[in-house]
Design a protein around this motif. Sequence first.
Motif, PDB file in Angstrom:
ATOM      1  N   GLN A  32     -33.991  38.283   4.459  1.00 18.22           N
ATOM      2  CA  GLN A  32     -34.034  37.733   3.102  1.00 18.22           C
ATOM      3  C   GLN A  32     -35.270  36.902   2.837  1.00 18.22           C
ATOM      4  N   ASP A  33     -35.636  36.032   3.823  1.00 19.50           N
ATOM      5  CA  ASP A  33     -36.647  35.021   3.556  1.00 19.50           C
ATOM      6  C   ASP A  33     -37.877  35.210   4.415  1.00 19.50           C
ATOM      7  N   ALA A  34     -39.011  34.914   3.828  1.00 13.80           N
ATOM      8  CA  ALA A  34     -40.260  34.951   4.576  1.00 13.80           C
ATOM      9  C   ALA A  34     -40.216  33.978   5.753  1.00 13.80           C
ATOM     10  N   GLY A  35     -39.519  32.858   5.584  1.00 13.31           N
ATOM     11  CA  GLY A  35     -39.462  31.847   6.641  1.00 13.31           C
ATOM     12  C   GLY A  35     -38.899  32.408   7.939  1.00 13.31           C
ATOM     13  N   GLY A  54     -50.800  40.040   9.559  1.00  8.80           N
ATOM     14  CA  GLY A  54     -50.353  41.419   9.405  1.00  8.80           C
ATOM     15  C   GLY A  54     -49.099  41.801  10.169  1.00  8.80           C
ATOM     16  N   GLN A  55     -48.282  40.824  10.577  1.00 11.73           N
ATOM     17  CA  GLN A  55     -47.102  41.176  11.376  1.00 11.73           C
ATOM     18  C   GLN A  55     -45.859  41.440  10.533  1.00 11.73           C
ATOM     19  N   TRP A  56     -45.876  41.043   9.282  1.00 12.05           N
ATOM     20  CA  TRP A  56     -44.767  41.423   8.401  1.00 12.05           C
ATOM     21  C   TRP A  56     -45.307  41.575   6.998  1.00 12.05           C
ATOM     22  N   VAL A  57     -44.510  42.244   6.175  1.00 13.65           N
ATOM     23  CA  VAL A  57     -44.937  42.454   4.799  1.00 13.65           C
ATOM     24  C   VAL A  57     -43.729  42.290   3.884  1.00 13.65           C
ATOM     25  N   GLY A  58     -43.954  41.703   2.707  1.00 11.50           N
ATOM     26  CA  GLY A  58     -42.869  41.530   1.750  1.00 11.50           C
ATOM     27  C   GLY A  58     -42.471  42.866   1.154  1.00 11.50           C
ATOM     28  N   VAL A  59     -41.174  43.021   0.824  1.00 10.38           N
ATOM     29  CA  VAL A  59     -40.761  44.267   0.175  1.00 10.38           C
ATOM     30  C   VAL A  59     -40.252  44.044  -1.246  1.00 10.38           C
ATOM     31  N   SER A  60     -39.743  42.836  -1.519  1.00 13.26           N
ATOM     32  CA  SER A  60     -39.283  42.571  -2.885  1.00 13.26           C
ATOM     33  C   SER A  60     -39.304  41.066  -3.086  1.00 13.26           C
ATOM     34  N   LEU A 104     -41.161  29.071  -8.277  1.00 15.13           N
ATOM     35  CA  LEU A 104     -41.626  29.489  -6.974  1.00 15.13           C
ATOM     36  C   LEU A 104     -41.137  30.901  -6.639  1.00 15.13           C
ATOM     37  N   VAL A 105     -42.008  31.670  -6.013  1.00 15.93           N
ATOM     38  CA  VAL A 105     -41.650  33.030  -5.621  1.00 15.93           C
ATOM     39  C   VAL A 105     -41.425  33.076  -4.111  1.00 15.93           C
ATOM     40  N   ASN A 106     -40.367  33.747  -3.685  1.00 16.54           N
ATOM     41  CA  ASN A 106     -40.180  34.029  -2.268  1.00 16.54           C
ATOM     42  C   ASN A 106     -39.945  35.527  -2.127  1.00 16.54           C
ATOM     43  N   VAL A 107     -40.175  36.060  -0.933  1.00 15.79           N
ATOM     44  CA  VAL A 107     -39.983  37.492  -0.751  1.00 15.79           C
ATOM     45  C   VAL A 107     -39.064  37.754   0.428  1.00 15.79           C
ATOM     46  N   SER A 108     -38.388  38.904   0.393  1.00 16.85           N
ATOM     47  CA  SER A 108     -37.720  39.366   1.598  1.00 16.85           C
ATOM     48  C   SER A 108     -38.750  40.209   2.341  1.00 16.85           C
ATOM     49  N   GLY A 109     -38.727  40.109   3.664  1.00 21.89           N
ATOM     50  CA  GLY A 109     -39.808  40.727   4.428  1.00 21.89           C
ATOM     51  C   GLY A 109     -39.310  41.718   5.460  1.00 21.89           C
ATOM     52  N   VAL A 110     -40.203  42.635   5.842  1.00 16.41           N
ATOM     53  CA  VAL A 110     -39.868  43.621   6.857  1.00 16.41           C
ATOM     54  C   VAL A 110     -40.959  43.628   7.927  1.00 16.41           C
ATOM     55  N   GLY A 111     -40.560  43.892   9.162  1.00 15.67           N
ATOM     56  CA  GLY A 111     -41.526  43.991  10.252  1.00 15.67           C
ATOM     57  C   GLY A 111     -41.058  45.026  11.255  1.00 15.67           C
ATOM     58  N   ARG A 147     -48.426  31.491  -6.304  1.00 12.86           N
ATOM     59  CA  ARG A 147     -49.450  30.516  -5.930  1.00 12.86           C
ATOM     60  C   ARG A 147     -50.016  30.976  -4.598  1.00 12.86           C
ATOM     61  N   PRO A 148     -51.177  31.621  -4.597  1.00 12.91           N
ATOM     62  CA  PRO A 148     -51.667  32.288  -3.387  1.00 12.91           C
ATOM     63  C   PRO A 148     -51.825  31.338  -2.196  1.00 12.91           C
ATOM     64  N   GLU A 149     -52.055  30.047  -2.452  1.00 15.23           N
ATOM     65  CA  GLU A 149     -52.350  29.170  -1.316  1.00 15.23           C
ATOM     66  C   GLU A 149     -51.093  28.757  -0.558  1.00 15.23           C
ATOM     67  N   VAL A 150     -49.907  29.068  -1.076  1.00 17.30           N
ATOM     68  CA  VAL A 150     -48.692  28.710  -0.347  1.00 17.30           C
ATOM     69  C   VAL A 150     -48.343  29.828   0.621  1.00 17.30           C
ATOM     70  N   GLU A 151     -48.346  29.511   1.915  1.00 18.45           N
ATOM     71  CA  GLU A 151     -48.000  30.561   2.869  1.00 18.45           C
ATOM     72  C   GLU A 151     -46.486  30.592   3.053  1.00 18.45           C
ATOM     73  N   LEU A 152     -45.880  31.696   2.554  1.00 13.12           N
ATOM     74  CA  LEU A 152     -44.422  31.749   2.468  1.00 13.12           C
ATOM     75  C   LEU A 152     -43.740  31.615   3.826  1.00 13.12           C
ATOM     76  N   SER A 153     -44.377  32.133   4.876  1.00 16.49           N
ATOM     77  CA  SER A 153     -43.689  32.123   6.173  1.00 16.49           C
ATOM     78  C   SER A 153     -43.659  30.724   6.787  1.00 16.49           C
ATOM     79  N   LYS A 154     -44.359  29.775   6.165  1.00 21.01           N
ATOM     80  CA  LYS A 154     -44.283  28.400   6.682  1.00 21.01           C
ATOM     81  C   LYS A 154     -43.123  27.638   6.049  1.00 21.01           C
ATOM     82  N   LEU A 155     -42.438  28.294   5.121  1.00 20.34           N
ATOM     83  CA  LEU A 155     -41.361  27.599   4.410  1.00 20.34           C
ATOM     84  C   LEU A 155     -40.082  27.655   5.243  1.00 20.34           C
ATOM     85  N   ASP A 156     -40.086  26.981   6.376  1.00 15.90           N
ATOM     86  CA  ASP A 156     -38.906  27.123   7.220  1.00 15.90           C
ATOM     87  C   ASP A 156     -38.357  25.797   7.716  1.00 15.90           C
TER      88      ASP A 156
END
Lengths: 559, 332
Positions: free
Chosen positions: B83-86, B117-123, B247-254, B308-317
Amino acid sequence: MVERTSVRSDGAGGGAGGGLGIALGDLPFSPVPDPGPRRAPAPRLAPVTTTAAVVVAAVALLPLLYLVLRAREVGLGPALDLVLSERTVRLLARSLSLAAAVTATAVVIGVPVGVLTAGSDIPGRRVLTVLTALPLAVPSYVAALAVITTFGPRGTIARWLAPLGVEQLPELYGFAGAWLALSLSTFPYVTLTVRGALRRMDPALEEVSRSLGNGPGATFRRVTLPQLRPAVAAGALLTALYTLADFGAVSLLRYDTFTRVIYVQYKGSLDRSGAAVLALVLAAVSLAVVAAEARVRSRARVASARTPRDRQLLRLGRWRFPTAAALVIVTLLALAVPVATLVTWLTEGGPAGLDLAATVRAASHSAQASALGALAAVAAAWPVALLAARHPGTVARWTERAAYAGYALPGLVVALALVFFGARVATPLYQTVGMLIVAYLVLFLPQGVGALRSTIAQVSPRLDDASRSLGAGPAKTARRVLFPLVRPGAVAAFALVFLTAIKELPAALLLGPTGWDTLATRVWASTSEGFFARAAAPALLLIAISALPLVYLALRDDH
Amino acid sequence: MHPNRRIVIALLALMMVGAGCSGDSDAVTVYSGRTADLVGPLFETFEKQTGIDLKIRYGDSAEMAGAVLEEGDRPRADVLLVQDAGNIGQVARAGRLATLEPALLDRVPAAFRAADGQWVGVSGRARVVTYNSAKLAEVDLPPTIDGFTDPRWKGRLAWAPTNGSFQAFVTAFRVMEGELAAQAWLAGIKANEPKAFPNNTSIVEAVGRGEVDAGFVNHYYLNRLASEGKAGAAKNKYFGNGDPGSLVNVSGVGIVEGGAHAAHARRLVEFLLGDEAQRYFAEKTFELPVVPSVRADPVLPQITSLARPEVELSKLDDARGTVDLLTRLGIL
């Protein structure tokens, strides 16, 4: 003679032998006061039993081993900071106060319910016997949702009272709600242990008390109740540990406990090491609770029972119907409220989204994994219980304590520990039903140990001696003498583990075969997305399946 | 032997045999933190189109990520979807995900994938304020989320402080605007005595019925309820301009490092980033497609207009810090 005894006391045919016992740690008392100090069992070495018990204990300790491995990553300094922080202490106090309140309530409800259903002329006793045990089958998150939809600020009661001018109900979220939901779903632990103990209790002492002029009330208070103490303690132990490890109810009812913080640590930031340190603290606290219970138990004098016979029914007189009404209210709160909530969801959702074939398949998975898991837990409990009852000592004491390790930890922690070992060590077993069975063994072993230990303790070692002197070896003695006598306890232990395993969630999600869903996982998947209507059918089916072993026991014993 | 006992033993033996069977080993194994209701149809389409079988383990996102971590270098999963980039960021930092090739990564704007490049958002999903359009016009709403701390909103707001999506929003707020700003905003909203709800859906329903005027939620709950005709007068306000209110968050796949079916796993990721899957997210789950060439549902904004491009979503944990803050303020 041996054969005759085994036939007579074999619960299937023999009167009060087994009892709807589901006897968890119920310890019967001899009406004949022991002459002097308790006779030590014959100093017999039991290499096979000891080895088996140690192996079982080692498996049960796997989650703790995993936690130590993970916690070491933190380093001693930060770990101590985490453990000794003001927050940790405060949350531990919150968890313990909740556990104390829930346990006290479970005892206050569970003891009278057990006494009344085990032997009184209360109307509808058999039906009440089954119904008052069933709340154990209600998953705690379902119980919590039912409490919210019924007693919550916008719940059913609030809607009923609104026309009467009642604006606001007492605050439900927090301690009150968690206490209510957990008390209602755990009191049967006490009921069942008390019931088992009463049904095996020799009535002679009560009869003597009455013949000395004590009324029924005084007899109950001064003779019956003290004998029930170990059984009450055993039920209270299961309740307290269950409460300490619960996550579903406390999270939905927003009561911040130690377990909830372990989950947040894990789910929020996947901080495995920090979560492990906190889980070890919880394990230490649980060990203290287990040791406290053992002290209560050891102060009680235990002696081998004579051939059991039926107790005199408790005559309630004009209190028959009021007490029945009280039990009906308890049943309504603990069972009818969750069931009614589920039925409401079902009718609101209509038939859409009700995948009958998938639900039936999930039900068969649930029944399969829970039945095999219960069987494994009882089988693994056998050597531990035998050692504890027949060869008490250091090894017996520590193998028994080890058995409680998994039960007191949050389910998620145990499941992840088994993912760790499963993927590395038990490779062929990992992600098969076999792995799930091992998980249930680790999680629910104490329920089996408690029931078996107390039943084995009832059987006089002299029967073993007689069998051995007649030329039977240890294996044959166990099979022909001990097992038939202990079988009612084993059956009861099976039922209890089955009830607990069928509603278990994290292990089912993480350890079963991939793509293999159970009723509990279906309920979870639907509620987590807010599709309550779809959760209703599997949840109701789960409760219905859980009723089967209880009905079987009730019919078998209650004639 | 008693006949009943024989039946029981036979039954148990049968169950044991069943228990010993495990599935075929050619299938791609997916650990999915998103439920079958949301993504199941998508996986079925993939199986039909490619002939590749999938074995899917559904569970909670953190549990699925945790399973990949605990399996370590003995992975059973080929693909991890959460569900979450974190969550997926943590798995990537532990070195459990393979690096995806640029051809896959480049389909998605840099803000919605891992820098390495280890994961990518899907939605994607956006935070919004849902408001009752019968009582309020959009111009009555403040231009930024800070405006809701004004006393004129007293008793008119709804939130779900125990809900994961709200807490993820607070975490992001803390990262974007700093601890003090987040604390001030929470204290200001709390002073306005918002009504607490258990989840997003119940907030949107209450706003739709007019029980409250506005509430803080994820965007798609309104669209899902509206598609069933249950949204009442509720409408969504998107803030844009990088306001934390949207704020935008994405679900991610790897792809799991060392998985047995890397080539087929890659095809699954490719499929999830393809036009058909992206349209599925836009039309069926009302999420925001992450591939810019696929248009969002007409009622939804494009994801790139909110980010907001400068927010790194995977750090939101740092969920624990958020829970601590909410507890300290007396909100939890």
